[in-house]
Design a protein around this motif. Structure first.
Motif, PDB file in Angstrom:
ATOM      1  N   ALA A   1     -35.733 -47.624 -30.343  1.00 21.17           N
ATOM      2  CA  ALA A   1     -34.910 -46.661 -30.736  1.00 21.17           C
ATOM      3  C   ALA A   1     -34.444 -46.129 -29.369  1.00 21.17           C
ATOM      4  O   ALA A   1     -32.999 -45.994 -29.033  1.00 21.17           O
ATOM      5  N   GLN A   2     -35.135 -45.841 -28.659  1.00 24.93           N
ATOM      6  CA  GLN A   2     -34.862 -45.395 -27.094  1.00 24.93           C
ATOM      7  C   GLN A   2     -33.992 -46.340 -26.407  1.00 24.93           C
ATOM      8  O   GLN A   2     -33.276 -45.927 -25.718  1.00 24.93           O
TER       9      GLN A   2
ATOM     10  N   LEU B   1     -30.633 -46.138 -27.886  1.00 21.25           N
ATOM     11  CA  LEU B   1     -29.756 -45.128 -27.104  1.00 21.25           C
ATOM     12  C   LEU B   1     -29.340 -45.121 -26.067  1.00 21.25           C
ATOM     13  O   LEU B   1     -28.161 -44.753 -25.392  1.00 21.25           O
TER      14      LEU B   1
ATOM     15  N   LEU C   1     -26.593 -47.126 -25.724  1.00 20.86           N
ATOM     16  CA  LEU C   1     -25.200 -46.402 -26.553  1.00 20.86           C
ATOM     17  C   LEU C   1     -24.621 -45.718 -25.201  1.00 20.86           C
ATOM     18  O   LEU C   1     -23.520 -45.363 -25.101  1.00 20.86           O
ATOM     19  N   GLU C   2     -25.431 -45.063 -24.508  1.00 27.68           N
ATOM     20  CA  GLU C   2     -24.958 -44.005 -23.504  1.00 27.68           C
ATOM     21  C   GLU C   2     -24.216 -44.760 -22.288  1.00 27.68           C
ATOM     22  O   GLU C   2     -23.500 -43.916 -21.663  1.00 27.68           O
TER      23      GLU C   2
ATOM     24  N   LEU D   1     -20.389 -41.976 -29.340  1.00 23.96           N
ATOM     25  CA  LEU D   1     -21.694 -41.609 -28.768  1.00 23.96           C
ATOM     26  C   LEU D   1     -22.585 -40.592 -29.682  1.00 23.96           C
ATOM     27  O   LEU D   1     -23.621 -41.084 -30.054  1.00 23.96           O
TER      28      LEU D   1
ATOM     29  N   GLY E   1     -23.515 -42.365 -32.827  1.00 25.12           N
ATOM     30  CA  GLY E   1     -24.526 -43.274 -32.733  1.00 25.12           C
ATOM     31  C   GLY E   1     -26.099 -42.467 -32.657  1.00 25.12           C
ATOM     32  O   GLY E   1     -26.945 -42.834 -33.121  1.00 25.12           O
ATOM     33  N   ARG E   2     -25.922 -41.385 -31.915  1.00 23.37           N
ATOM     34  CA  ARG E   2     -26.858 -40.679 -31.659  1.00 23.37           C
ATOM     35  C   ARG E   2     -27.492 -40.174 -33.008  1.00 23.37           C
ATOM     36  O   ARG E   2     -28.807 -39.993 -33.381  1.00 23.37           O
ATOM     37  N   ARG E   3     -26.408 -39.488 -34.001  1.00 24.00           N
ATOM     38  CA  ARG E   3     -26.928 -39.217 -35.317  1.00 24.00           C
ATOM     39  C   ARG E   3     -27.237 -39.993 -35.962  1.00 24.00           C
ATOM     40  O   ARG E   3     -28.258 -39.699 -36.882  1.00 24.00           O
TER      41      ARG E   3
ATOM     42  N   LEU F   1     -29.240 -42.880 -35.294  1.00 24.43           N
ATOM     43  CA  LEU F   1     -30.511 -42.903 -34.939  1.00 24.43           C
ATOM     44  C   LEU F   1     -31.570 -42.023 -35.575  1.00 24.43           C
ATOM     45  O   LEU F   1     -32.649 -42.194 -35.665  1.00 24.43           O
TER      46      LEU F   1
END
Length: 297
Positions: free
Chosen positions: A11-12, A15, A18-19, A29, A32-34, A36
């Motif tokens: 998951a990290q 993330l 994605l960043e 972005l 995507g964080r939401r 995860l």
């Protein structure tokens, strides 16, 4: 298929991936964080982002693409239901297609062909399924070499006529025999089935024995075995006056040339590739003034 949620360390990585889109993202972005954070147990192998210059009415301008396994249809279903919708099922293809806070969420997966009821997906094509219909024949392109497949076993003269029209009207070329090869020898008849896999829009053609359920007569025209010649608007040979459309390229002169089709002439002359002169706006306006003056009472 079993769901395979990403491990915490994965998951990290997702993330961080994605960043990397930070300079090009438009809200994807945060979404995507939401996702995860809210759905850590759902399968996910990666992200991508997309934007449309002119989206269709009602479609989002920016989208976040979820990467799942190629055949993880269960994962598509799980994501769709988690986001309050159902997967869009078209044949063997499952799609997630929804919107979250103005951002499109999209993903897809396909049932493996070995696990799909291919026999039930066999269909008889119509004009909507093939490239074009000509002289009453259903014809579609296949491969990247200009080959054609016809539904049915039409006479060779019909196959050659349609192939010639296709090359002339669609490709802007004339198909000719090459190195003594007879074009009719490129025609092969057989049997096959049209299979709506993964979808009817993306059907596949399978060669099968004649007695296979759903088999249709098919004719393949391997036009790649011929020679193509560019064609132009008709011009008259300056030597004999015969009309010609044939073009070729003179390697030594580095320019295109016309070819006279007359076997007694075979004259060649350069193509005039100079741009047409722009219209004389001043003269055109003068003629318009003259016409207006003549029309005046």
């Amino acid at each position: 298929m079993p769901l395979s949620p990403p491990a915490p360390e994965r998951a990290q990585l997702l993330l961080a991936q994605l960043e990397r889109y930070g300079s090009r993202e438009n809200g994807q972005l945060a979404i995507g964080r939401r996702l995860l954070l809210d759905y850590p147990d759902l399968p996910l192998t990666g992200f991508a982002i997309s934007s449309s210059m002119c989206p269709e009415p009602g479609r989002p301008l920016h989208s976040l693409i979820l990467r799942l396994g190629e055949h993880d249809t269960d994962g598509i279903t799980a994501w769709a239901r988690a986001l309050g919708t159902e997967p869009v099922v078209d044949g063997a293809r499952y799609r997630l297609d929804t919107v979250l806070d103005g951002i499109g969420i999209w993903a897809s997966a396909t049932i493996p062909e070995a696990e799909y009821d291919v026999d039930a997906a066999v269909f008889v094509p119509t004009g909507d399924d093939v490239s074009f219909t000509l002289r009453g024949l259903l014809v579609t392109e296949f491969g990247e070499d200009g080959d054609l497949v016809f539904v049915g076993h039409p006479p060779a003269r019909e196959v050659l006529a349609v192939t010639s029209a296709y090359y002339r009207d669609i490709c802007g070329q004339r198909l000719r025999a090459f190195d003594g090869h007879v074009l009719a020898d490129s025609i092969i008849q057989g049997w096959g089935r049209f299979v709506a896999y993964p979808t009817r829009a993306d059907w596949r053609l399978r060669s099968v024995p004649q007695d296979t359920p759903g088999a249709l007569p098919l004719t393949w025209m391997y036009a790649q075995e011929g020679d193509t010649q560019d064609v132009s608007a008709p011009v008259h040979c300056p030597a004999c006056g015969r009309s010609s459309r044939g073009l070729d390229y003179d390697q030594e002169a580095g320019q295109r040339i016309h070819l006279c089709p007359s076997p007694d002439c075979r004259h060649q002359w350069p193509v005039d590739d100079s741009p047409e002169p722009a219209p004389d706006l001043e003269a055109s306006e003068h003629r318009q003034d003259q016409c207006a003056a003549l029309a005046a009472p």
